[in-house]
Design a protein around this motif. Structure first.
Motif, mmCIF file in Angstrom:
data_model
loop_
_atom_site.group_PDB
_atom_site.id
_atom_site.type_symbol
_atom_site.label_atom_id
_atom_site.label_comp_id
_atom_site.label_asym_id
_atom_site.label_seq_id
_atom_site.Cartn_x
_atom_site.Cartn_y
_atom_site.Cartn_z
ATOM 1 N N LEU A 156 35.893 37.605 59.630
ATOM 2 C CA LEU A 156 36.615 38.304 60.693
ATOM 3 C C LEU A 156 35.672 38.658 61.836
ATOM 4 O O LEU A 156 36.040 38.493 63.013
ATOM 5 C CB LEU A 156 37.268 39.567 60.136
ATOM 6 N N ALA A 157 34.478 39.122 61.525
ATOM 7 C CA ALA A 157 33.508 39.442 62.575
ATOM 8 C C ALA A 157 33.142 38.191 63.368
ATOM 9 O O ALA A 157 33.032 38.225 64.603
ATOM 10 C CB ALA A 157 32.263 40.073 61.962
ATOM 11 N N ARG A 162 38.237 48.273 53.892
ATOM 12 C CA ARG A 162 37.659 48.035 55.216
ATOM 13 C C ARG A 162 38.258 46.789 55.852
ATOM 14 O O ARG A 162 38.608 46.786 57.036
ATOM 15 C CB ARG A 162 36.138 47.882 55.109
ATOM 16 N N LEU A 163 38.388 45.719 55.061
ATOM 17 C CA LEU A 163 38.970 44.489 55.603
ATOM 18 C C LEU A 163 40.421 44.715 56.005
ATOM 19 O O LEU A 163 40.838 44.337 57.111
ATOM 20 C CB LEU A 163 38.873 43.377 54.562
ATOM 21 N N GLY A 193 41.894 47.503 56.776
ATOM 22 C CA GLY A 193 41.972 48.385 57.930
ATOM 23 C C GLY A 193 41.585 47.695 59.223
ATOM 24 O O GLY A 193 42.234 47.891 60.266
ATOM 25 N N ARG A 194 40.552 46.874 59.179
ATOM 26 C CA ARG A 194 40.127 46.168 60.394
ATOM 27 C C ARG A 194 41.180 45.178 60.861
ATOM 28 O O ARG A 194 41.341 44.948 62.061
ATOM 29 C CB ARG A 194 38.792 45.465 60.159
ATOM 30 N N LEU A 195 41.897 44.593 59.921
ATOM 31 C CA LEU A 195 42.936 43.649 60.312
ATOM 32 C C LEU A 195 44.073 44.333 61.071
ATOM 33 O O LEU A 195 44.792 43.676 61.833
ATOM 34 C CB LEU A 195 43.504 42.938 59.075
ATOM 35 N N GLN A 196 44.263 45.631 60.875
ATOM 36 C CA GLN A 196 45.344 46.335 61.559
ATOM 37 C C GLN A 196 45.130 46.384 63.072
ATOM 38 O O GLN A 196 46.091 46.371 63.843
ATOM 39 C CB GLN A 196 45.475 47.756 61.013
ATOM 40 N N SER A 211 42.547 44.395 64.773
ATOM 41 C CA SER A 211 41.749 43.285 65.290
ATOM 42 C C SER A 211 42.593 42.352 66.157
ATOM 43 O O SER A 211 43.718 41.987 65.792
ATOM 44 C CB SER A 211 41.140 42.488 64.135
ATOM 45 N N GLU A 229 36.050 37.253 65.628
ATOM 46 C CA GLU A 229 36.149 38.153 66.777
ATOM 47 C C GLU A 229 35.119 37.796 67.849
ATOM 48 O O GLU A 229 35.422 37.829 69.048
ATOM 49 C CB GLU A 229 35.969 39.603 66.309
ATOM 50 N N ALA A 263 43.283 39.049 64.237
ATOM 51 C CA ALA A 263 43.955 39.103 62.939
ATOM 52 C C ALA A 263 44.838 37.879 62.716
ATOM 53 O O ALA A 263 44.944 37.382 61.595
ATOM 54 C CB ALA A 263 44.783 40.382 62.824
ATOM 55 N N LEU A 310 35.246 39.970 55.575
ATOM 56 C CA LEU A 310 34.675 40.808 56.628
ATOM 57 C C LEU A 310 33.720 40.012 57.505
ATOM 58 O O LEU A 310 33.723 40.149 58.740
ATOM 59 C CB LEU A 310 33.957 42.005 56.005
#
Length: 313
Positions: A246-247, A18-19, A21-24, A26, A250, A29, A243
């Protein structure tokens, strides 16, 4: 330690996926990778016996202090400047454009190579050849894409970098007895840990190197299987923390434009994003990073200090 086809929601590998994938996708990032690089370096320093906080590295990067612990005496087994330089050199040849961009931005503020030459010449001479050996072995193909293969590689590296036995020191006590004291070796596990994020990438666990995934304990357990088990636990903790961070990044980045009320041509939002990773940047560094004059950099910093700043939760 193979990955499960139907993992539970709190499965460490699912959290890692999940981390990654989200970095791709975001927009934060770049900020995350910059902070992850500092978090990874801080973890490496703890493994090497010179514990520091991420804030210590940020103060050094911002020019407020010399390298952490550089003035605390001569008993440290290795300089923080050497660890930081070796950690950054891990990412020099990556094809990931975002990783290269964040590394170039950091080196525009702080030249880790020059700092290491100034503060850690003997450490570079001692650990440099070992690091090149570790890096080459870490990039070799893995026989299978599971964590046990990574753990096996770490044990192989630990064996190959073990120093040759040397004679101890003969010491004569006050009562005339002769004692032979073994030489004091310098721990190498931190050097193996530098390569772990790259090994996870090479083994297919991540699509880019995530520098905070150091994962290794200070001392290796008795077997690769036990190490793989410990690394699974570390992956879960680190991915869950990543995670959340990153949230938070963002949300902070999304508030920048609203808080600053800047025009599209203004570089104030870009400065605010940089300050999320490197708080306290000096005018000279801001001028280099944003390609503005020193006077313009001072004005940007003044406007940023007077505006409401995003706060990480």
């Amino acid at each position: 330690m193979a990955r499960d086809d139907n993992p539970p929601a709190d499965d460490p590998f699912l959290l890692l996926g999940r981390l990654d994938g989200r970095l791709q996708g975001s927009t934060s990032a770049d900020i995350f990778l910059a902070r992850s690089r500092l978090e990874g370096a801080s973890a490496l320093c703890g493994l090497a016996g010179v514990p520091i906080a991420v804030r210590d590295l940020q103060d050094w990067i911002a020019g407020r202090t010399p390298p952490p612990r550089s003035s605390e005496g001569l008993n440290d087994p290795i300089s923080v400047a050497a660890i930081f330089h070796i950690a950054l050199s891990r990412d020099e040849d990556l094809s990931d454009p975002l990783a290269r961009a964040t590394l170039n931005a950091l080196r525009s503020v702080l030249d880790d190579r020059a700092e290491a030459e100034t503060y850690a010449t003997s450490d570079l001479a001692h650990f440099g050849p070992l690091w090149r050996q570790v890096q080459a072995a870490a990039d070799a193909p893995f026989p299978t894409g599971d964590l046990l293969s990574v753990a096996d590689r770490i044990f192989e590296l630990a064996a190959s970098t073990e120093p040759a036995p040397t004679s101890g020191w003969d010491v004569v006590s006050l009562d005339g007895r002769t004692l032979n004291l073994p030489p004091r070796g310098r721990d190498r596990n931190w050097l193996l840990a530098v390569a772990v994020p790259r090994m996870l990438y090479r083994a297919g666990f991540t699509t880019r190197v995530i520098p905070s995934f150091i994962l290794l304990p200070k001392y290796l357990p008795p077997s690769p299987a036990e190490l793989a088990r410990l690394m699974v636990q570390a992956i879960g903790r680190t991915a869950q923390t990543g995670l959340r961070e990153l949230a938070s990044l963002e949300r902070a980045a999304a508030r920048i434009q609203l808080d600053l009320q800047a025009t599209k041509r203004s570089k104030a939002p870009l400065l605010a994003r940089l300050q999320l990773s490197y708080p306290g940047l000096q005018p000279a560094a801001v001028a280099r990073l944003l390609k503005v004059t020193p006077q313009g950099a001072r004005k940007l910093l003044a406007s940023a200090s007077s505006a409401s700043r995003p706060v990480l939760i």
